[in-house]
Each structure stands twice: as C-alpha cells, then as structure tokens.
Design an enzyme around this catalytic site. Structure first.
Site, short mmCIF file in Angstrom:
data_model
loop_
_atom_site.label_atom_id
_atom_site.label_comp_id
_atom_site.label_asym_id
_atom_site.label_seq_id
_atom_site.Cartn_x
_atom_site.Cartn_y
_atom_site.Cartn_z
N ILE A 1 0.83 -1.20 0.00
CA ILE A 1 0.00 0.00 0.00
C ILE A 1 0.87 1.26 0.00
O ILE A 1 0.54 2.24 -0.66
CB ILE A 1 -0.96 -0.01 1.20
CG1 ILE A 1 -1.99 -1.13 1.05
CG2 ILE A 1 -1.65 1.33 1.37
CD1 ILE A 1 -2.83 -1.38 2.29
N ASN B 1 1.85 4.99 7.12
CA ASN B 1 1.49 3.68 6.60
C ASN B 1 2.28 2.54 7.21
O ASN B 1 1.83 1.40 7.19
CB ASN B 1 1.69 3.68 5.07
CG ASN B 1 1.57 2.30 4.47
OD1 ASN B 1 0.49 1.73 4.37
ND2 ASN B 1 2.72 1.73 4.09
N GLN C 1 -9.50 -9.12 15.70
CA GLN C 1 -9.13 -10.34 14.99
C GLN C 1 -8.44 -11.30 15.95
O GLN C 1 -7.55 -10.91 16.70
CB GLN C 1 -8.19 -10.02 13.82
CG GLN C 1 -7.69 -11.22 13.04
CD GLN C 1 -8.82 -12.03 12.41
OE1 GLN C 1 -9.76 -11.48 11.87
NE2 GLN C 1 -8.74 -13.33 12.51
N TYR D 1 -1.98 -6.02 17.28
CA TYR D 1 -2.24 -5.29 16.04
C TYR D 1 -3.59 -4.57 16.09
O TYR D 1 -3.71 -3.39 15.72
CB TYR D 1 -2.19 -6.26 14.87
CG TYR D 1 -2.33 -5.64 13.50
CD1 TYR D 1 -1.25 -4.98 12.91
CD2 TYR D 1 -3.51 -5.73 12.80
CE1 TYR D 1 -1.36 -4.43 11.65
CE2 TYR D 1 -3.64 -5.19 11.53
CZ TYR D 1 -2.56 -4.53 10.96
OH TYR D 1 -2.69 -3.98 9.70
#
Length: 246
Positions: free
Chosen positions: A20, A88, A147, A153
């Site tokens: 990305i 990012n 998740q 994360y």
C-alpha cells in the site's frame, strides 16, 4: 481528482517501498507531489523502488522518535517543508493472547501506533506555521472489528483511530486535516504470508469476493491528501469490500 496546485506539495509516506505504501507513493507522485518514502533498515526493496520510481527512499525506524525528527530534517533539506504525511508503516507479530510474548506486544505498538505520534510530531509544527497540512493514518479493518491472534495489532490500529480523531480536532483551525483509512485484506506481502487455507477462508467472507488491490487503497489516501478533501477531517474511510460495515 484535482492535481496539487501551484507550488508542489511535499509528501512523506512511511513504509513506502512496498504494498500500500508503494502504491500511495506512486499515486501522490501522479498528483504532482514531491514524494519521499521511508523504510526500515534491512528492507531489501528500498534501493530498487527508488531506482524504478525516482522517488527518494530514506531509511529509519518510525518507532524511534529522534530518528523521525532527524529523518524529516533530511527530507526537508532535500525536498522542502513537508506538507503531507501518510503514516502507513506497520508490522504484525501474531499470536493468541495466551501465547503472546511482551516483546510481540511492544514491537507492534511501537511501530504501528507510537510511530504515528513520532512522525506526526516531527511535521506538525511546520504544518501549523504554514496553515496547511494533510495527515493520513493507515489503520485496518482489524482495528475496527478485532481479529483472533492479533490483540497487539488490533489494539494499535484501534488506537490509530482515536489518535486521528483527537488530532483532527486540534489541527482543524490551522488548516491541517487528519484522517484515517482502514483497509480490508489487501494483496500485499503481509497478507500473502497468511497460510493459503486461512486466506481462502478470509476471502470467502468478503462480499465482493476478492482481496483489495494496493492501488485501490492508495487512491483513497491520495484523495484525502488533495485540495479537494479540505472539508474532510477526523474521518475513517473503510475500504474492505463490504467485509465489515461500521
């Protein structure tokens, strides 16, 4: 999308030589920005990316505050004052919480969340002085939905969203917009490292039936960096193929 007008805007994209980040560098370059990418020491993609795109690539860790300050000084010496920051850079250190080691937690928080503070702090004063700035923080679908195996994360990426909203309030009167993009599962090296059977199960849950392409995420980021997005701040744009609707 309108191009960057008059004087060229200077943009820095962290983690900018792959995935990305690399797609975002190219998108901003196409808008007319002078772009610099950062990457961590040991990433082999940096020199090749710089040669291929002509975008200068700088080596430092976003987890190191002083390295960020010194790195931004090098970018500004080469290109001029930084107008646009895309946070990012991110890593994963997946493990179930019961098996997660303290260093796995700490490493992800330091890069994925503290790195946003370090980089934004290094450019914010200049943006305030010039009364113009764009900061885009890359979160994740897992910062919204959580998740299994990613408490570190998910916590970091959720923290990015709170950081985005608060800084947007502080920067608004100085002409600084601060927004977040929360990508879904995207065709990058990080996602390709997921075991094939697990990845197939993930794709099966995405309504559009495929992974995102890096360029699809990058175009959203580039819009938020443009003049056209001057009235958008504190927002989170989810780009996840309908997998999670907040």
């Amino acid at each position: 999308m309108a191009s960057i007008p008059q004087s060229r805007r200077v943009a820095v994209v962290t983690g900018g030589v792959t995935g990305i980040g690399a797609a975002t560098c190219r998108a901003l370059q196409q808008l007319g920005c002078a772009v610099a990418a950062t990457y961590p020491e040991g990433d082999p993609h940096g020199p090749g990316f710089q040669q291929e795109t002509g975008i200068p690539a700088f080596v430092w860790s976003v987890a190191d505050y002083q390295a960020c300050v010194d790195g931004i000084a090098k970018v500004e010496a080469a290109l001029g004052p930084v107008d646009i920051l895309v946070n990012n850079a991110g890593i994963t250190r997946d493990a179930s919480f019961a098996k997660m080691r303290p260093e796995q937690w700490r490493e992800v928080i330091e890069v994925d969340l503290i790195g946003c503070f370090n980089m934004a702090h290094a450019v914010y004063g200049g943006m305030r002085a010039r009364k113009w700035g764009r900061i885009v923080n890359v979160s994740s679908i897992n910062g919204l939905a959580g998740q299994f195996g990613q408490t570190n994360y998910s916590a970091a990426k959720a923290g990015v969203l709170g950081f985005t909203k608060a800084l947007a309030l502080e920067g608004a009167r100085s002409g600084i917009t601060v927004n977040a993009v929360a990508p879904g599962y995207t065709d990058t090296d990080m996602v390709k490292a997921v075991p094939a059977d697990v990845l197939a199960g993930i794709v099966a849950k995405i309504p559009v039936g495929r992974l995102a392409e890096p360029n699809e995420i990058a175009r959203c980021i580039a819009f938020l960096c443009s003049e056209d997005a001057g009235f958008v701040t504190g927002a989170t744009i989810s780009v996840n193929g309908g997998q999670y609707m907040a």
